[in-house]
Every structure is written in structure tokens, then in C-alpha cells.
Design a protein around this motif. Structure first.
Motif, PDB file in Angstrom:
ATOM      1  N   PRO A  55       0.794  -1.236   0.001  1.00 17.51           N
ATOM      2  CA  PRO A  55      -0.043   0.007   0.031  1.00 17.51           C
ATOM      3  C   PRO A  55       0.809   1.208  -0.056  1.00 17.51           C
ATOM      4  O   PRO A  55       0.395   2.128  -0.621  1.00 17.51           O
ATOM      5  N   ILE A  56       1.977   1.233   0.449  1.00 23.73           N
ATOM      6  CA  ILE A  56       3.088   2.365   0.550  1.00 23.73           C
ATOM      7  C   ILE A  56       3.273   2.602  -0.876  1.00 23.73           C
ATOM      8  O   ILE A  56       3.137   3.880  -1.291  1.00 23.73           O
ATOM      9  N   HIS A  57       3.875   1.652  -1.550  1.00 19.66           N
ATOM     10  CA  HIS A  57       4.193   1.691  -2.855  1.00 19.66           C
ATOM     11  C   HIS A  57       3.063   2.402  -3.654  1.00 19.66           C
ATOM     12  O   HIS A  57       3.155   3.243  -4.560  1.00 19.66           O
ATOM     13  N   SER A  58       1.833   1.752  -3.689  1.00 18.83           N
ATOM     14  CA  SER A  58       0.441   2.177  -4.421  1.00 18.83           C
ATOM     15  C   SER A  58       0.181   3.632  -4.069  1.00 18.83           C
ATOM     16  O   SER A  58      -0.057   4.349  -5.032  1.00 18.83           O
ATOM     17  N   ALA A  59       0.493   4.029  -2.835  1.00 20.04           N
ATOM     18  CA  ALA A  59       0.079   5.299  -2.570  1.00 20.04           C
ATOM     19  C   ALA A  59       0.877   6.249  -3.238  1.00 20.04           C
ATOM     20  O   ALA A  59       0.851   7.378  -3.528  1.00 20.04           O
ATOM     21  N   VAL A  60       2.326   5.995  -3.125  1.00 16.54           N
ATOM     22  CA  VAL A  60       3.341   6.741  -3.603  1.00 16.54           C
ATOM     23  C   VAL A  60       2.851   7.045  -5.014  1.00 16.54           C
ATOM     24  O   VAL A  60       3.116   8.069  -5.713  1.00 16.54           O
ATOM     25  N   GLU A  61       2.853   5.922  -5.816  1.00 12.36           N
ATOM     26  CA  GLU A  61       2.550   6.017  -7.175  1.00 12.36           C
ATOM     27  C   GLU A  61       1.226   6.912  -7.223  1.00 12.36           C
ATOM     28  O   GLU A  61       1.163   7.548  -8.659  1.00 12.36           O
ATOM     29  N   LEU A  62       0.260   6.776  -6.508  1.00 14.57           N
ATOM     30  CA  LEU A  62      -1.041   7.278  -6.601  1.00 14.57           C
ATOM     31  C   LEU A  62      -0.788   8.832  -6.481  1.00 14.57           C
ATOM     32  O   LEU A  62      -1.274   9.592  -7.424  1.00 14.57           O
ATOM     33  N   MET A  63       0.155   9.170  -5.450  1.00 12.73           N
ATOM     34  CA  MET A  63       0.567  10.575  -5.435  1.00 12.73           C
ATOM     35  C   MET A  63       1.309  11.184  -6.530  1.00 12.73           C
ATOM     36  O   MET A  63       1.187  12.278  -7.057  1.00 12.73           O
ATOM     37  N   GLY A  64       1.868  10.288  -7.468  1.00 12.53           N
ATOM     38  CA  GLY A  64       2.704  10.678  -8.667  1.00 12.53           C
ATOM     39  C   GLY A  64       1.821  10.926  -9.628  1.00 12.53           C
ATOM     40  O   GLY A  64       2.332  11.823 -10.533  1.00 12.53           O
ATOM     41  N   VAL A  65       0.851  10.518  -9.724  1.00 15.81           N
ATOM     42  CA  VAL A  65      -0.164  10.932 -10.954  1.00 15.81           C
ATOM     43  C   VAL A  65      -1.069  11.874 -10.282  1.00 15.81           C
ATOM     44  O   VAL A  65      -1.787  12.571 -11.333  1.00 15.81           O
ATOM     45  N   LYS A  66      -0.986  12.579  -9.492  1.00 16.54           N
ATOM     46  CA  LYS A  66      -1.701  13.932  -8.753  1.00 16.54           C
ATOM     47  C   LYS A  66      -1.046  14.879  -8.951  1.00 16.54           C
ATOM     48  O   LYS A  66       0.480  14.850  -8.487  1.00 16.54           O
TER      49      LYS A  66
ATOM     50  N   SER B  92      -5.368   1.457  -1.908  1.00 15.39           N
ATOM     51  CA  SER B  92      -4.327   2.200  -2.515  1.00 15.39           C
ATOM     52  C   SER B  92      -4.327   1.538  -3.978  1.00 15.39           C
ATOM     53  O   SER B  92      -4.064   2.296  -5.031  1.00 15.39           O
ATOM     54  N   LEU B  93      -4.282   0.143  -4.107  1.00 10.99           N
ATOM     55  CA  LEU B  93      -4.402  -0.155  -5.399  1.00 10.99           C
ATOM     56  C   LEU B  93      -5.605   0.079  -6.487  1.00 10.99           C
ATOM     57  O   LEU B  93      -5.548   0.441  -7.617  1.00 10.99           O
ATOM     58  N   ALA B  94      -6.660   0.126  -5.591  1.00 13.81           N
ATOM     59  CA  ALA B  94      -8.070   0.664  -6.216  1.00 13.81           C
ATOM     60  C   ALA B  94      -7.751   1.838  -6.529  1.00 13.81           C
ATOM     61  O   ALA B  94      -8.439   2.371  -7.874  1.00 13.81           O
ATOM     62  N   GLY B  95      -7.400   2.728  -5.843  1.00 15.33           N
ATOM     63  CA  GLY B  95      -7.188   4.312  -6.144  1.00 15.33           C
ATOM     64  C   GLY B  95      -6.508   4.498  -7.541  1.00 15.33           C
ATOM     65  O   GLY B  95      -6.748   5.274  -8.408  1.00 15.33           O
ATOM     66  N   LEU B  96      -5.474   3.742  -7.889  1.00 12.01           N
ATOM     67  CA  LEU B  96      -4.422   3.747  -8.893  1.00 12.01           C
ATOM     68  C   LEU B  96      -5.142   3.331 -10.039  1.00 12.01           C
ATOM     69  O   LEU B  96      -5.413   3.860 -11.152  1.00 12.01           O
TER      70      LEU B  96
END
Length: 585
Positions: free
Chosen positions: A229-240, A474-478
């Protein structure tokens, strides 16, 4: 061969021309060839001389070959003399049997093949010579036995006296031996106790090693679960879009440290695989430039963060090797990662690729201007859990595993790796040597990888099932940001209920879940008619080969280890959409 060594061969035939041909054929044997034109003459010559073999014509007037053979073998002196019958006609099995009963050892047929006749006679001559040698040896043995009997009689009396003396000595020795035996028995018992203790210790060590491997696997799984989830959350932050530079800096720090933690977990598992010999290569023709490019991509964030200058030098022409792309990327990446860590900020790193022509090798060198290695440490840098400097002020982190992995992986590819340093503060250089792939077997250069395509505007229905709520969300968010319709579930039973209701195109399933694990959920989903073309992907902290085998058997199309690279995940989904389920994985 001297005249004394020659033996007699009796040639019996009523036709002079045949006798002459026999002599011509057998002349190379350099033996005494004696003629006889009838059975009677043959018997007369037998009474005067001894013969090694008799060549006897079957069809002769007055006394044919069978009659002659019968009379020869009736005599005690000649009953073992071998006879070869010569005949110009095909004889019946009964005639052949009759000949063998009369003592024939073989037949030859007219016209005679010289090599066959010469070979058969040569064998019988050799047997006769051996028999003569045996007779002489027996005679000499009889004489020796007689002399030995005489000597034995003489020695017997002397032996009797010696035995009496020896018996007295033996009695004293037996007493000493009995004492030695008692001492030896005590030593043997002690050794058995020591061996049993050693065996018990070995079993304990083996059990401890097994528990260590299980612990490492469990530790990696437990570490990967929060990493995902940390990795997915960081990737999600990267697209924002993030306007605050400090928050962007925080995001970058989390991303770099997550990658570092991911690398440590992978190294931890790899050392367990190395000790068990479980590392398997997926070898294929491979261009060195692709390995260098991927290794630079993975280590670039650390190099940039420490403001190093890196120079890359490689030949313009493609260089091909046979190897596992992922593992060789890991080799070069570990060397670059070490160079970045052990070089003070703003240092220099050189990555050089060159050919060693006569040896058909490619050399990959990674040099730095860093802290260097002492002469004492150089032979040890490739050993497990060895770090060049563990002092509080100089330690750079890590488990001391990276270089051990490098050496083992390079050796699995048929190569070698060496370290060089002029000493502390003078930098280091690591050289990897790998065998080149022959030009005729090198694959054609693969087409350049296309840039990642933008997500399809057509929404896909995706189900994420994971008992780690943060990981699932977090994965669902991405996936939602990428334009997909996403639902989540948090155990296996919820997952199959959601799948049956939602009918997704893609399902991401964790394996270790309460109520129903991912294997059971996958088997149920695959049994449903609507799920035939569903893309089913395992997303788990378990990366062992036996777990991968189970996921394949349970109906999964792919096995991804947490934390998942979202670009890779997207490629799987796009591949499934464009080519169908059977091409994925």
C-alpha cells in the motif's frame, strides 16, 4: 618364431591341388604343415608326430573324413586333437551333428575363404601352444612341489621350536592386547557418544536452517504486505499534481526508501535461495545494452539523490550474451548501488563495457571515487554478510548480501567477478566477465520497447481482493485514476460474492486471506462459466517457486510480488484486452 616354437598342422585331402591351396593359405602362420592324401596315411603320421590341429576332407575314397575322425579320436593320445572338416557340399544338420560327435570343432566350405580358414586354424594353434605351456608349467610345478615337500619337512622341526618360543611371546602379548582392547572399547564408546552428539547437533542445525528459511520467507511476506500500500500510495501521489515542493520532496523520499526496502527484502530472500541452490535462470539471447539501461534506470534515483556524476562507455555495435535479463540487471544494479552508497556526495562513477577479443568475453566495469577497500578486506567482499566498513560513522546500510549475490549470479552465467582497489580513500573497481554469445546464435535485435500507452478510454471492470485494507484501497485508487471501474473486497468469501455479482474483467487476488484463501477463491472463480476469459492475477508477498506453481495450478494467469509496479500491472491488463487471456502471463 623359432623352429622350436612351431607346431605341426596335419592337412588331409585326396586332391593334391587342395593340399597345395591349404599350404598357401596357412603359410603366413609359419607353422609346420604336414600333408596326408588319405585317412590311412593320416593315421600313420599321427602315430609318429603330435599335431596341434587336423584339417580333414570329408569326401575321400576308401576311408572318408568321418571314419578317419572316429579312428583318430578312439586313440587316447589324439582324443583331444581338434579337427576341422573341409567339405564341398552343403551338409545336413544330421551330418553336422555326426561330425561334432566325432570330435569336429568346426567346418569350412569349398571354395575356402582364406581369411576364415587362417583365422580358425590360428585360434586352434594358439590354444595348442597354451596347452603345451600349461603342461610344461604343471611339470615344473610338480618338481617345485617335490622340492617344497622336502624343504617343508626340514623346516617343520625348526618351526616347532620357533612356535614354542612364539607361543610364550604371544601369551605375554595377549595379556597386553587384552588391556589395549579394554582401553579401545572405552575410546570407541566415547567416539560413539561424540558421533551421536554430532549427529544431534547436525539435525539441530538443519532444523534451525529450515526454520531460518521459513522465517525469511515469512519475514519477506510480512514486510511486503505493508510495502504494497505504501508503494501504491506513492504511485497514486505521483499521478496527482502536487504544488507544495516540500510535499513533493516527501513523496520522492518515501518512493526512494520504499524501493530500497523492496531491494533489501529481495536480497534477503535471494540469499536463502542461494544457500539452498534454488536460484533458477530464465536464460535467452540478450543484448548487454538492455541490461545496462535497466540497471541505470533502477539506480538512477540514488545516484541523483547523492549528486554523483556517472559516465557510461560502451561499444556502438550490439553485444550479445546468453543470460537472465532480470538477474543480470540485478548484478549491474547492485554494483552501481554499492558505488553510489560508498562514494561521498558529488563523486564520480564510471560504467564501462568492453570486449576481450581472444577470450570471447564481455567485461562490465563499475568504478567509483569512493571510500575504497583495504587489502585485508578485498578477498572477503564477496562473502555473505560482509561489509567493507561497519563503523558508526562510515556504515552505509545494507545487509552485506549484495556482492555475494553478484558473485553467485555471475557464476551461474558461466562468468566471474573481481574487485580491485588501491586502498582506503582511493575508490574501487568491480569487473564482471561474461562469455559472449556466438554470432550465428545471437537473436536479431528486438524492436525498441514502445512507450507506455495512455490508459484506454474504455473503462474496465476490476475487482481488488486483499485482507490488507490499505493495500486494497491504494491499488484500487491507482486503478480508478487510470479510468477503471473498481470494487474491493477484504477476504476470500467477500471476493467470490463480489465477483459473482460484479462480473469483473480483471481480478487482483491476495493469497493469504481469512475465511477463504486466494487459491480457493481462484479455483471457485475459474469454475464459473462467466469467468472463462477473466484475467486473474495473484498479488502477494509470497514469491517462492512452489507458491508460483500453486498459483498456476489454481487458475491464475500471472503472479505478481508486492509491492507491484503499476506500469507492469497495466501492461498485463492491456495485453489481456488486446490478445485474450491465453497470451497473458
Amino acid at each position: 618364431m623359432t623352429a622350436r616354437d612351431r607346431v605341426n598342422i596335419l592337412l588331409v585331402d585326396d586332391q593334391p591341388a587342395r593340399l597345395l591351396s591349404y599350404e598357401a593359405i596357412l603359410a603366413p602362420l609359419e607353422q609346420n604343415l604336414v600333408r596326408a592324401s588319405s585317412g590311412v596315411e593320416a593315421l600313420q603320421k599321427l602315430l609318429r608326430e603330435e599335431f596341434a590341429v587336423i584339417l580333414l576332407d570329408v569326401s575321400m575314397p576308401e576311408m572318408d573324413g568321418f571314419e578317419t575322425a572316429a579312428m583318430i579320436h578312439q586313440h587316447p593320445r589324439f582324443e583331444r586333437t581338434p579337427i576341422i572338416f573341409v567339405t564341398g557340399h552343403n551338409i545336413t544338420d544330421l551330418d553336422a551333428l555326426r561330425g561334432y560327435e566325432l570330435g569336429a570343432v568346426d567346418y569350412v566350405y569349398v571354395p575356402i575363404v582364406p581369411e576364415i580358414l587362417r583365422g580358425k586354424v590360428s585360434v586352434l594353434v594358439e590354444l595348442h601352444l597354451k596347452r603345451q605351456e600349461l603342461v610344461r608349467a604343471n611339470r615344473e610345478l610338480e618338481q617345485a612341489n617335490a622340492q617344497l615337500a622336502l624343504a617343508n619337512t626340514t623346516l617343520q622341526a625348526e618351526k616347532t621350536r620357533e612356535l614354542e618360543q612364539l607361543n610364550a611371546v604371544l601369551e605375554r602379548a595377549n595379556a597386553g592386547l587384552a588391556e589395549a582392547n579394554r582401553t579401545l572399547a572405552a575410546e570407541v564408546a566415547e567416539r560413539l557418544r561424540a558421533e551421536e552428539a554430532l549427529r544431534h547437533t547436525h539435525e539441530q542445525l538443519r532444523e534451525a536452517d529450515r526454520q531460518k528459511d521459513e522465517f525469511l520467507a515469512m519475514l519477506a511476506h510480512e514486510l511486503r504486505n505493508p510495502l504494497a500500500p505504501i508503494h501504491s500510495a506513492v504511485e497514486l501521489m505521483g499521478v496527482k499534481e502536487i504544488e507544495d515542493p516540500e510535499i513533493r520532496w516527501c513523496r520522492d523520499v518515501i518512493e526512494r526508501q520504499t524501493e530500497q526496502l523492496h531491494r533489501l527484502v529481495d536480497d534477503l530472500l535471494d540469499v536463502s535461495r542461494i544457500t539452498q541452490g534454488k536460484i533458477k535462470l530464465q536464460s535467452a539471447p540478450l543484448e548487454v545494452a538492455a541490461v545496462i539501461s535497466r540497471a541505470l534506470e533502477t539506480t538512477r534515483p540514488l545516484i541523483d539523490a547523492r549528486r554523483h556524476q556517472i559516465a557510461v562507455s560502451a561499444p556502438d555495435d550490439p553485444i550479445w550474451i546468453e543470460g537472465d535479463r532480470t538477474r543480470l540487471t540485478q548484478v549491474v544494479g547492485n554494483l552501481l548501488n554499492n558505488a553510489a552508497k560508498y562514494t561521498p556526495e558529488g563523486g564520480q562513477i564510471r560504467l564501462t563495457v568492453e570486449l576481450a577479443g581472444p577470450d570471447a568475453l564481455v567485461l562490465i566495469r563499475v568504478a567509483d571515487s569512493g571510500t575504497g577497500i583495504s587489502g585485508e578486506m578485498l578477498p572477503k567482499v564477496f562473502e555473505l554478510f560482509t561489509q567493507v566498513d561497519r563503523t558508526v560513522h562510515q556504515a552505509q546500510g545494507g545487509l552485506g548480501i549484495g556482492l555475494a549475490l553478484v558473485r553467485r549470479l555471475v557464476e551461474l552465467h558461466g562468468g566471474s567477478v573481481a574487485a580491485h582497489s588501491e586502498g582506503p580513500g582511493k575508490g574501487s573497481e568491480f569487473t564482471v566477465k561474461l562469455p559472449l554469445l556466438r554470432r550465428e546464435t545471437a537473436a536479431e535485435p528486438a524492436p525498441a520497447t514502445q512507450a507506455a500507452q495512455a490508459p484506454s478510454p474504455t473503462a474496465r471492470k476490476v475487482l481488488v481482493v486483499d485482507d490488507n485494507v490499505d493495500a486494497a484501497l491504494s491499488l484500487a485508487g491507482l486503478l480508478k485514476v487510470s479510468g477503471n471501474i473498481v470494487e474491493t473486497a477484504y477476504d476470500g468469501l467477500q471476493g467470490i460474492d463480489a465477483a459473482d455479482r460484479f462480473r469483473p474483467e480483471v481480478i487482483f487476488l491476495d493469497l493469504g486471506m481469512p475465511k477463504l484463501d486466494g487459491f480457493g477463491a481462484a479455483s471457485w472463480i475459474r469454475s464459473q462459466p462467466w469467468a472463462e476469459d477473466v484475467l486473474l492475477i495473484a498479488v502477494t508477498g509470497w514469491g517462492q517457486e512452489d507458491v508460483r506453481t500453486r498459483t498456476q495450478q489454481s487458475g491464475f494467469d500471472a503472479h505478481l510480488v508486492k509491492p507491484v509496479n503499476f506500469a507492469k500491472l497495466s501492461r498485463l491488463m492491456d495485453q489481456h484486452r488486446s490478445a485474450g487471456r491465453k497470451s497473458v502471463g
